[in-house]
Structures are given as C-alpha cells and as structure tokens.
Design a protein around this motif. Sequence first.
Motif, short mmCIF file in Angstrom:
data_model
loop_
_atom_site.label_atom_id
_atom_site.label_comp_id
_atom_site.label_asym_id
_atom_site.label_seq_id
_atom_site.Cartn_x
_atom_site.Cartn_y
_atom_site.Cartn_z
N LEU A 128 0.82 -1.21 0.00
CA LEU A 128 0.00 0.00 0.00
C LEU A 128 0.86 1.26 0.00
N SER A 129 2.04 1.19 0.61
CA SER A 129 2.92 2.35 0.71
C SER A 129 3.96 2.41 -0.40
N GLY A 130 3.85 1.55 -1.41
CA GLY A 130 4.78 1.58 -2.53
C GLY A 130 5.56 0.29 -2.68
N MET A 131 6.54 0.31 -3.57
CA MET A 131 7.34 -0.88 -3.86
C MET A 131 8.41 -1.08 -2.78
N HIS A 132 8.55 -2.34 -2.34
CA HIS A 132 9.53 -2.69 -1.32
C HIS A 132 10.18 -4.01 -1.70
N THR A 133 11.42 -4.19 -1.28
CA THR A 133 12.07 -5.49 -1.34
C THR A 133 11.88 -6.11 0.05
N MET A 170 11.83 7.28 -0.55
CA MET A 170 12.54 7.91 0.58
C MET A 170 11.68 7.98 1.84
N SER A 171 10.40 8.25 1.69
CA SER A 171 9.53 8.38 2.85
C SER A 171 9.32 7.06 3.59
N GLN A 172 9.70 5.95 2.98
CA GLN A 172 9.50 4.62 3.56
C GLN A 172 10.79 3.99 4.08
N LYS A 173 11.90 4.71 4.01
CA LYS A 173 13.21 4.18 4.41
C LYS A 173 13.25 3.74 5.87
#
Length: 127
Positions: A61-66, A89-92
């Motif tokens: 939901l908050s974007g692409m992640h590994t 950047m906002s999810q780092k």
Amino acid sequence: MGRIFVIDLDGRTYSCKFCKTHLALADELVSRAFHCRRGKAYLFNSAVNITTGPHEERMMLSGMHTVADIFCCCCGQIVGWKYEYAHEMSQKYKEGKFVLERGRIMDGIDLEFHIDTQPSSSDSDMA
C-alpha cells in the motif's frame, strides 16, 4: 539439518500462535498500524527465532519494497515479513524492520493469564 536453538525472551513478548515460540519483545514494537492480506499486522525493530525466505519485490500500500517472508524457526509457519529495502525515501524507516501478522502471533499476556470460562461444580452439586 542442524539443531535449532531457541531464544527465550524476558518481559512481555509476542509469540508464534502455532507453537508459542517467542518472536519479539513488546518493547521493540514500533507500530500497530500495519495491514496485510490477512488483516492487522505490527511493525517491530527486531525479531528472534525466525528464518528468512528469499528477497522479492512486492507492491505494498505504501509503494514498492524489497521484502523477505519470515517463518517461525520451530514450526515453520509464516509469521510475517522483513523489509529489506524501501524504494521511496519516505519509507526508508522500515528498512531492516519486521512485520508480524496479528493473526499469527499472540501477546505474552494471553499466555500468562488463562481464565476458565466453564463453571466448576461444587461438592453440593454432586449430591
């Protein structure tokens, strides 16, 4: 396969719902505002007694992640995932943290206090 060594945590813990193995300390809880396909989930700074699956790209939901799925080291049940890399950047802040699915864990308080809901019979009931 080698011998499994399990870490027992002191204090209030979250444990595997399936085998009661300790997974995280309540003090390591960062957020209860996470969601997964199966419902609510909690974000932790650290987790123990887990094994990690292969890294994969996943659209959240908050974007692409590994991420890498995490499994209880004792019973092998999937209990959540680990954020390996956040593309935005906002999810780092999530990188290196662990998400435990609420439906697959239990609060340590649940283990310590068990209230019997069945009424007990007294000797006078037997007569």
